[in-house]
Design a protein around this motif. Sequence first.
Motif, PDB file in Angstrom:
ATOM      1  N   GLY A  21     -64.289  43.669  32.036  1.00  8.24           N
ATOM      2  CA  GLY A  21     -63.779  44.892  31.415  1.00  8.24           C
ATOM      3  C   GLY A  21     -64.794  46.012  31.351  1.00  8.24           C
ATOM      4  N   GLY A  22     -65.980  45.718  30.801  1.00 15.45           N
ATOM      5  CA  GLY A  22     -67.003  46.749  30.655  1.00 15.45           C
ATOM      6  C   GLY A  22     -67.497  47.276  31.983  1.00 15.45           C
ATOM      7  N   GLY A  23     -67.734  46.376  32.928  1.00 10.14           N
ATOM      8  CA  GLY A  23     -68.206  46.784  34.249  1.00 10.14           C
ATOM      9  C   GLY A  23     -67.186  47.615  35.002  1.00 10.14           C
ATOM     10  N   THR A  24     -65.906  47.285  34.807  1.00 13.30           N
ATOM     11  CA  THR A  24     -64.842  48.039  35.471  1.00 13.30           C
ATOM     12  C   THR A  24     -64.784  49.473  34.952  1.00 13.30           C
ATOM     13  OG1 THR A  24     -63.515  46.042  35.832  1.00 13.30           O
ATOM     14  CG2 THR A  24     -62.356  48.152  35.886  1.00 13.30           C
ATOM     15  N   VAL A  25     -64.832  49.637  33.627  1.00 13.88           N
ATOM     16  CA  VAL A  25     -64.820  50.979  33.035  1.00 13.88           C
ATOM     17  C   VAL A  25     -66.045  51.768  33.510  1.00 13.88           C
ATOM     18  CG1 VAL A  25     -64.922  52.290  30.875  1.00 13.88           C
ATOM     19  CG2 VAL A  25     -63.493  50.240  31.033  1.00 13.88           C
ATOM     20  N   ARG A  26     -67.194  51.114  33.508  1.00 23.63           N
ATOM     21  CA  ARG A  26     -68.440  51.761  33.971  1.00 23.63           C
ATOM     22  C   ARG A  26     -68.320  52.247  35.410  1.00 23.63           C
ATOM     23  NH1 ARG A  26     -72.132  47.288  35.013  1.00 23.63           N
ATOM     24  NH2 ARG A  26     -70.924  47.287  36.937  1.00 23.63           N
ATOM     25  N   ASP A  27     -67.853  51.377  36.303  1.00 29.67           N
ATOM     26  CA  ASP A  27     -67.764  51.744  37.722  1.00 29.67           C
ATOM     27  C   ASP A  27     -66.746  52.855  37.953  1.00 29.67           C
ATOM     28  OD1 ASP A  27     -69.668  49.861  38.211  1.00 29.67           O
ATOM     29  OD2 ASP A  27     -68.327  48.388  39.128  1.00 29.67           O
ATOM     30  N   LEU A  46     -68.307  56.104  37.045  1.00 29.40           N
ATOM     31  CA  LEU A  46     -69.297  56.509  38.050  1.00 29.40           C
ATOM     32  C   LEU A  46     -68.659  56.843  39.396  1.00 29.40           C
ATOM     33  CD1 LEU A  46     -72.115  53.896  37.328  1.00 29.40           C
ATOM     34  CD2 LEU A  46     -72.241  56.354  36.904  1.00 29.40           C
ATOM     35  N   GLY A  47     -67.379  56.509  39.562  1.00 24.42           N
ATOM     36  CA  GLY A  47     -66.728  56.693  40.856  1.00 24.42           C
ATOM     37  C   GLY A  47     -67.194  55.685  41.883  1.00 24.42           C
ATOM     38  N   ASP A  48     -67.724  54.556  41.391  1.00 25.19           N
ATOM     39  CA  ASP A  48     -68.226  53.506  42.287  1.00 25.19           C
ATOM     40  C   ASP A  48     -67.089  52.519  42.545  1.00 25.19           C
ATOM     41  OD1 ASP A  48     -69.829  51.850  43.783  1.00 25.19           O
ATOM     42  OD2 ASP A  48     -70.802  50.914  42.046  1.00 25.19           O
ATOM     43  N   THR A  49     -66.235  52.861  43.484  1.00 26.43           N
ATOM     44  CA  THR A  49     -65.060  52.036  43.769  1.00 26.43           C
ATOM     45  C   THR A  49     -65.049  51.588  45.229  1.00 26.43           C
ATOM     46  OG1 THR A  49     -63.771  54.043  44.201  1.00 26.43           O
ATOM     47  CG2 THR A  49     -63.654  53.137  41.988  1.00 26.43           C
ATOM     48  N   PRO A  50     -64.374  50.456  45.531  1.00 29.68           N
ATOM     49  CA  PRO A  50     -63.747  49.508  44.596  1.00 29.68           C
ATOM     50  C   PRO A  50     -64.778  48.964  43.595  1.00 29.68           C
ATOM     51  CG  PRO A  50     -63.129  48.991  46.871  1.00 29.68           C
ATOM     52  CD  PRO A  50     -64.230  49.989  46.947  1.00 29.68           C
ATOM     53  N   GLY A  83     -75.661  47.818  32.638  1.00 26.76           N
ATOM     54  CA  GLY A  83     -75.199  49.196  32.577  1.00 26.76           C
ATOM     55  C   GLY A  83     -76.337  50.192  32.614  1.00 26.76           C
ATOM     56  N   LEU A  84     -77.412  49.884  31.892  1.00 26.28           N
ATOM     57  CA  LEU A  84     -78.600  50.749  31.914  1.00 26.28           C
ATOM     58  C   LEU A  84     -79.137  50.889  33.330  1.00 26.28           C
ATOM     59  CD1 LEU A  84     -80.528  49.379  28.788  1.00 26.28           C
ATOM     60  CD2 LEU A  84     -79.644  51.705  29.043  1.00 26.28           C
ATOM     61  N   GLN A  85     -79.270  49.752  34.014  1.00 24.48           N
ATOM     62  CA  GLN A  85     -79.842  49.762  35.359  1.00 24.48           C
ATOM     63  C   GLN A  85     -78.950  50.508  36.343  1.00 24.48           C
ATOM     64  OE1 GLN A  85     -83.038  48.455  36.054  1.00 24.48           O
ATOM     65  NE2 GLN A  85     -82.582  49.828  37.760  1.00 24.48           N
ATOM     66  N   LYS A  86     -77.641  50.366  36.177  1.00 25.37           N
ATOM     67  CA  LYS A  86     -76.733  51.055  37.094  1.00 25.37           C
ATOM     68  C   LYS A  86     -76.837  52.561  36.899  1.00 25.37           C
ATOM     69  CE  LYS A  86     -72.693  50.452  39.701  1.00 25.37           C
ATOM     70  NZ  LYS A  86     -71.792  49.401  40.215  1.00 25.37           N
ATOM     71  N   GLY A  87     -76.958  52.997  35.655  1.00 29.72           N
ATOM     72  CA  GLY A  87     -77.134  54.419  35.392  1.00 29.72           C
ATOM     73  C   GLY A  87     -78.414  54.947  36.017  1.00 29.72           C
ATOM     74  N   VAL A 123     -77.987  55.012  28.580  1.00 30.21           N
ATOM     75  CA  VAL A 123     -77.745  54.262  27.350  1.00 30.21           C
ATOM     76  C   VAL A 123     -76.245  54.185  27.071  1.00 30.21           C
ATOM     77  CG1 VAL A 123     -78.078  54.244  24.843  1.00 30.21           C
ATOM     78  CG2 VAL A 123     -80.000  54.790  26.354  1.00 30.21           C
ATOM     79  N   ALA A 124     -75.541  55.288  27.299  1.00 20.99           N
ATOM     80  CA  ALA A 124     -74.080  55.295  27.103  1.00 20.99           C
ATOM     81  C   ALA A 124     -73.410  54.294  28.042  1.00 20.99           C
ATOM     82  CB  ALA A 124     -73.522  56.692  27.338  1.00 20.99           C
ATOM     83  N   LEU A 125     -73.841  54.271  29.300  1.00 24.85           N
ATOM     84  CA  LEU A 125     -73.265  53.328  30.260  1.00 24.85           C
ATOM     85  C   LEU A 125     -73.578  51.885  29.880  1.00 24.85           C
ATOM     86  CD1 LEU A 125     -73.826  54.936  33.791  1.00 24.85           C
ATOM     87  CD2 LEU A 125     -71.657  54.593  32.597  1.00 24.85           C
ATOM     88  N   GLY A 126     -74.787  51.655  29.372  1.00 21.07           N
ATOM     89  CA  GLY A 126     -75.144  50.313  28.922  1.00 21.07           C
ATOM     90  C   GLY A 126     -74.262  49.857  27.771  1.00 21.07           C
ATOM     91  N   THR A 127     -73.989  50.775  26.857  1.00 24.05           N
ATOM     92  CA  THR A 127     -73.130  50.455  25.710  1.00 24.05           C
ATOM     93  C   THR A 127     -71.707  50.172  26.159  1.00 24.05           C
ATOM     94  OG1 THR A 127     -74.504  51.892  24.321  1.00 24.05           O
ATOM     95  CG2 THR A 127     -72.328  51.277  23.461  1.00 24.05           C
ATOM     96  N   ILE A 128     -71.205  50.982  27.083  1.00 24.82           N
ATOM     97  CA  ILE A 128     -69.852  50.775  27.618  1.00 24.82           C
ATOM     98  C   ILE A 128     -69.751  49.426  28.321  1.00 24.82           C
ATOM     99  CG2 ILE A 128     -68.250  51.559  29.421  1.00 24.82           C
ATOM    100  CD1 ILE A 128     -69.117  54.450  28.674  1.00 24.82           C
TER     101      ILE A 128
END
Length: 203
Positions: free
Chosen positions: A45-51, A54-58, A107-111, A122-127
Amino acid sequence: MTITTAEAIEILGTIAFAISGSFAAMQKRLDPFGVLIIAFVTSIGGGTVRDLLLGDTPVAWMRDVNYCLLILVTSLLTIFFKKNIKRFKVTLFIFDSLGLGLFTMLGLQKGINFGLDPGMCVALGTITGCFGGIIRDTLLNAIPLIFRQEIYATACILGGVLYFGLLEMNMKPDFAKVSVIGFIFLLRIVVVRYKLALPKFGY
């Protein structure tokens, strides 16, 4: 095949949240299919919302079916060994706290990889850390932990701030990652052990 630190964190986080979701579903006495669905949404769930943000799809789990298989196997093993685990609530708490730390770090690292500023990271890590649990609790007709008094999202935010602070002090990234994961995990344990909470508002 060599596994990178990021891959190890993602695998461990997926397992932790799959176990967390499975136990939450079993507490509600769902059937095996229901347990699998809850484990799945908790893990991705969290990773899907994050991606999606970010527009990182699929999104990540659609690009690598191994994560779906990992969730499936973890869920089935959790169901199989449930009779050997007496304290569902404690087990759910431990794996949820561990998954929170691991996925916050992801999430932090992806940001950072997307070149975002520290606040957005930090926001992405929290999400990433929180939204799987939000979806899980919503489907199980429970108020999500993030909306209760418990220090949950705050732990992710503090962990994110700590990570960038450690990097500023020239700590090696891998050590900083492990430190932050441990910090979030231990903070959750201390918070629950000593019943610490944010102030509650309302009538």
